[in-house]
Design a protein around this motif. Structure first.
Motif, PDB file in Angstrom:
ATOM      1  N   PHE A   1       8.811  -8.010  -8.291  1.00  0.00           N
ATOM      2  CA  PHE A   1       8.216  -6.679  -7.877  1.00  0.00           C
ATOM      3  C   PHE A   1       7.314  -7.060  -6.696  1.00  0.00           C
ATOM      4  O   PHE A   1       6.923  -6.212  -5.652  1.00  0.00           O
ATOM      5  CB  PHE A   1       7.904  -5.901  -8.942  1.00  0.00           C
ATOM      6  N   GLU A   2       6.386  -7.932  -6.896  1.00  0.00           N
ATOM      7  CA  GLU A   2       5.230  -8.001  -6.090  1.00  0.00           C
ATOM      8  C   GLU A   2       5.549  -8.509  -4.529  1.00  0.00           C
ATOM      9  O   GLU A   2       5.000  -8.078  -3.633  1.00  0.00           O
ATOM     10  CB  GLU A   2       4.458  -9.232  -6.448  1.00  0.00           C
TER      11      GLU A   2
ATOM     12  N   LEU B   1       6.941  -3.900   1.683  1.00  0.00           N
ATOM     13  CA  LEU B   1       7.109  -2.364   1.907  1.00  0.00           C
ATOM     14  C   LEU B   1       5.619  -2.084   1.995  1.00  0.00           C
ATOM     15  O   LEU B   1       5.451  -0.613   2.305  1.00  0.00           O
ATOM     16  CB  LEU B   1       7.611  -1.575   0.798  1.00  0.00           C
ATOM     17  N   ASN B   2       4.482  -2.812   1.934  1.00  0.00           N
ATOM     18  CA  ASN B   2       3.188  -2.534   1.915  1.00  0.00           C
ATOM     19  C   ASN B   2       3.005  -1.235   0.986  1.00  0.00           C
ATOM     20  O   ASN B   2       2.208  -0.259   1.325  1.00  0.00           O
ATOM     21  CB  ASN B   2       2.725  -2.145   3.494  1.00  0.00           C
ATOM     22  N   ILE B   3       3.463  -1.414  -0.206  1.00  0.00           N
ATOM     23  CA  ILE B   3       3.069  -0.274  -1.133  1.00  0.00           C
ATOM     24  C   ILE B   3       1.855  -0.363  -1.925  1.00  0.00           C
ATOM     25  O   ILE B   3       1.433  -1.490  -2.407  1.00  0.00           O
ATOM     26  CB  ILE B   3       4.008  -0.202  -2.264  1.00  0.00           C
ATOM     27  N   ARG B   4       0.855   0.538  -1.665  1.00  0.00           N
ATOM     28  CA  ARG B   4      -0.550   0.694  -2.279  1.00  0.00           C
ATOM     29  C   ARG B   4      -0.660   1.709  -3.167  1.00  0.00           C
ATOM     30  O   ARG B   4       0.264   2.779  -3.198  1.00  0.00           O
ATOM     31  CB  ARG B   4      -1.603   0.546  -1.226  1.00  0.00           C
TER      32      ARG B   4
ATOM     33  N   VAL C   1      -1.844   0.113 -15.390  1.00  0.00           N
ATOM     34  CA  VAL C   1      -1.715   1.234 -15.017  1.00  0.00           C
ATOM     35  C   VAL C   1      -1.212   0.994 -13.503  1.00  0.00           C
ATOM     36  O   VAL C   1      -0.340   1.681 -12.984  1.00  0.00           O
ATOM     37  CB  VAL C   1      -2.858   2.321 -15.376  1.00  0.00           C
ATOM     38  N   SER C   2      -2.097   0.621 -12.750  1.00  0.00           N
ATOM     39  CA  SER C   2      -2.058   0.443 -11.286  1.00  0.00           C
ATOM     40  C   SER C   2      -0.669  -0.281 -10.722  1.00  0.00           C
ATOM     41  O   SER C   2       0.209   0.255 -10.170  1.00  0.00           O
ATOM     42  CB  SER C   2      -3.122  -0.450 -10.628  1.00  0.00           C
ATOM     43  N   LYS C   3      -0.097  -1.160 -11.777  1.00  0.00           N
ATOM     44  CA  LYS C   3       0.890  -2.000 -11.419  1.00  0.00           C
ATOM     45  C   LYS C   3       2.184  -1.199 -11.598  1.00  0.00           C
ATOM     46  O   LYS C   3       3.300  -1.163 -11.039  1.00  0.00           O
ATOM     47  CB  LYS C   3       0.887  -3.270 -12.492  1.00  0.00           C
ATOM     48  N   GLY C   4       1.968  -0.353 -13.075  1.00  0.00           N
ATOM     49  CA  GLY C   4       3.066   0.553 -13.317  1.00  0.00           C
ATOM     50  C   GLY C   4       3.413   1.608 -12.480  1.00  0.00           C
ATOM     51  O   GLY C   4       4.423   2.138 -11.704  1.00  0.00           O
ATOM     52  N   ALA C   5       2.092   2.162 -11.723  1.00  0.00           N
ATOM     53  CA  ALA C   5       2.199   3.118 -10.548  1.00  0.00           C
ATOM     54  C   ALA C   5       2.916   2.555  -9.483  1.00  0.00           C
ATOM     55  O   ALA C   5       3.880   3.452  -8.952  1.00  0.00           O
ATOM     56  CB  ALA C   5       0.846   3.701 -10.176  1.00  0.00           C
ATOM     57  N   ARG C   6       2.734   1.606  -8.927  1.00  0.00           N
ATOM     58  CA  ARG C   6       3.306   0.658  -7.635  1.00  0.00           C
ATOM     59  C   ARG C   6       4.985   0.555  -8.232  1.00  0.00           C
ATOM     60  O   ARG C   6       5.714   0.885  -7.077  1.00  0.00           O
ATOM     61  CB  ARG C   6       2.893  -0.509  -7.414  1.00  0.00           C
TER      62      ARG C   6
ATOM     63  N   GLN D   1       6.895   2.526 -10.174  1.00  0.00           N
ATOM     64  CA  GLN D   1       7.361   3.866  -9.957  1.00  0.00           C
ATOM     65  C   GLN D   1       7.530   4.320  -8.545  1.00  0.00           C
ATOM     66  O   GLN D   1       8.657   5.035  -8.409  1.00  0.00           O
ATOM     67  CB  GLN D   1       6.594   4.620 -10.883  1.00  0.00           C
ATOM     68  N   THR D   2       6.447   3.845  -7.816  1.00  0.00           N
ATOM     69  CA  THR D   2       6.809   4.416  -6.557  1.00  0.00           C
ATOM     70  C   THR D   2       7.647   3.648  -5.684  1.00  0.00           C
ATOM     71  O   THR D   2       8.668   4.301  -5.153  1.00  0.00           O
ATOM     72  CB  THR D   2       5.366   4.118  -5.733  1.00  0.00           C
TER      73      THR D   2
END
Length: 479
Positions: free
Chosen positions: A92-93, A99-102, A159-164, A166-167
């Motif tokens: 995932f990382e 994709l520069n997902i933040r 939580v931050s990882k889970g949000a990325r 999901q995005t």
């Protein structure tokens, strides 16, 4: 031709030159990588897309997973769980970076609110999530419990990882579509019906002896249907798991070392060149217990008073009934061998109901738009307590007007009932060391608190315990 002839004549010389070049190349690579068996290789159990998985860190995560799952999970299951997590996180990382997902701070805060929406710690009297309570809780654990604060930071990272994730998954879903032809086919597959009658003649009804298949026919069939018999390359792996757990010998060794701290001993002083007497844990004065614990224990001195329920379950009765200065141990508590000494005792309630008015000043996290200085804040706090001590009925109105605690000001500063250790140390000490009806001002990292003790429940004996603890860990003898 002349050149070829010269090469043939000097073939031995050329072979030697090529061999030396190859040898220097291999030697340089060995030097550059720290030898054939480098420390890095020893500490790396696997590599995922170029990311090395450290053996020690992996083992720590396996141990944490085993603890969180409880006794119903085997070591193999814990290892597989951690490995799948490492694999998932690494893959995932890479996609996140490509994709520069933040994830923004506002999005993380929104997800925290959703995750904690049903946690009673963060609900107000209406049963609704209160962001101010969450902020107060974080500030409290940051000031009082580094371990709990680290767990909160780990929760935010999760939580931050889970949000990325999901995005990323939402982006994939958005990119998957269907054509009209595919929709038409799906409709026909679901709605077109055909009545069929058939007779089944199973192969099992035919005796094997009635059919003879030659090797040539088998080979010819396989050659004609090669695609059906293709198989991906595979490996069969076996491994042995060696759990790094302490032996009984390790436990006995730590127990002996801790027991040796109980009695006085004589040590040679290199400075004075004389023998000095060193007091043991049994004989040190109670006022010196804190220094002794901090010098000899893996767990630092805890200055808080404990009720019986707060003591180690199997040893609670014995320790709770010790007199001041009495020592108990060695005894085992979880992964630690301990000796404990009661250094103080007093009667105190197990819960207190209090209200407060928080007077903040510029520069504090609770200040908001407040511009007053610390000196002005102290003057204001002194003025408020002068009014409330003269007429306690005005406390609620003054809290609504002046308190910087947004989670309690609309309730007249009411904090409800809380147990020892829930508040920051200075606030906690005032509430549990004074009596119902007392009012006072204390300073914390949040500002000046004007405290009104409204009620205290279930007063009982509490003890302060100095405990020397050493963790039982696997020794090299088990290797």
């Amino acid at each position: 031709m002349a050149v070829l002839n010269k090469i043939r004549q000097r073939s031995v010389f050329l072979i030697v030159i090529i061999a030396l070049a190859l040898f220097s190349f291999v030697l340089a690579d060995l030097i550059r990588n720290g030898g054939a068996i480098s420390q890095k290789a020893e500490n790396t159990i696997a590599t995922i897309n170029g990311k090395d998985i450290d053996r020690t860190e992996f083992a720590r995560k396996v141990e944490l997973a085993s603890r969180s799952f409880g006794g119903g999970t085997s070591s193999i299951q814990a290892v597989n769980y951690v490995w799948n997590q490492e694999l998932r996180e690494t893959v995932f990382e890479e996609q996140f970076e490509e994709l520069n997902i933040r994830v923004g701070e506002d999005q993380v805060n929104q997800l925290l609110e959703e995750s904690l929406a049903n946690n009673p710690t963060f609900l107000n009297e209406a049963g609704v999530f209160d962001k101010a309570k969450m902020q107060e809780y974080v500030a409290n654990v940051k000031a009082t419990s580094p371990q709990a604060y680290q767990q909160w930071l780990d929760f935010e990272v999760s939580v931050s990882k889970g949000a990325r994730e999901q995005t990323y998954l939402n982006m994939i879903k958005a990119g998957v579509g269907s054509t009209l032809k595919e929709g038409e086919l799906a409709y026909k597959m679901e709605n077109d019906n055909v009545d069929i009658k058939y007779v089944q003649l199973p192969f099992s009804s035919i005796e094997d002896t009635e059919v003879e298949v030659t090797d040539a026919e088998i080979k010819a069939y396989i050659d004609a249907h090669k695609d059906q018999y293709k198989a991906e390359a595979s490996r069969s792996i076996r491994y042995v798991l060696f759990n790094e757990v302490p032996s009984q010998e390790d436990e006995d060794q730590i127990k002996a070392e801790v027991a040796a701290l109980l009695d006085d001993k004589v040590e040679f002083n290199e400075v004075t060149k004389t023998n000095d007497s060193v007091l043991g844990f049994k004989n040190i004065d109670v006022k010196d217990a804190e220094e002794f614990v901090n010098q000899n224990s893996a767990v630092k001195f805890d200055s808080g008073f404990k009720f019986k329920k707060d003591l180690p379950t199997t040893e609670a009765d014995t320790i709770y009934n010790l007199g001041i200065g009495d020592v108990y141990g060695p005894y085992k508590d979880g992964d630690y061998i301990k000796i404990s000494k009661v250094v103080a005792q007093k009667q105190m309630p197990d819960s207190v109901k209090a209200s407060h008015i928080l007077v903040s000043w510029a520069g504090l996290g609770t200040a908001g738009d407040i511009k007053r200085t610390k000196e002005e804040a102290k003057t204001l706090a002194d003025s408020i307590i002068a009014v409330t001590q003269a007429d306690n009925t005005k406390f609620s109105a003054l809290a609504t007007q002046f308190s910087a605690d947004t989670s309690s000001k609309d309730k007249g500063g009411d904090l409800g009932y809380f147990s020892p250790g829930r508040m920051v140390p200075a606030f906690n000490d005032y509430c549990f060391e004074n009596k119902t009806g007392d009012q006072g001002i204390i300073e914390t990292q949040f500002g000046y608190h004007i405290i009104n003790i409204e009620d205290q429940k279930n007063e009982q004996k509490a003890i302060k315990v100095a405990t020397v603890a050493q963790k039982v860990e696997p020794s090299e003898k088990n290797d």
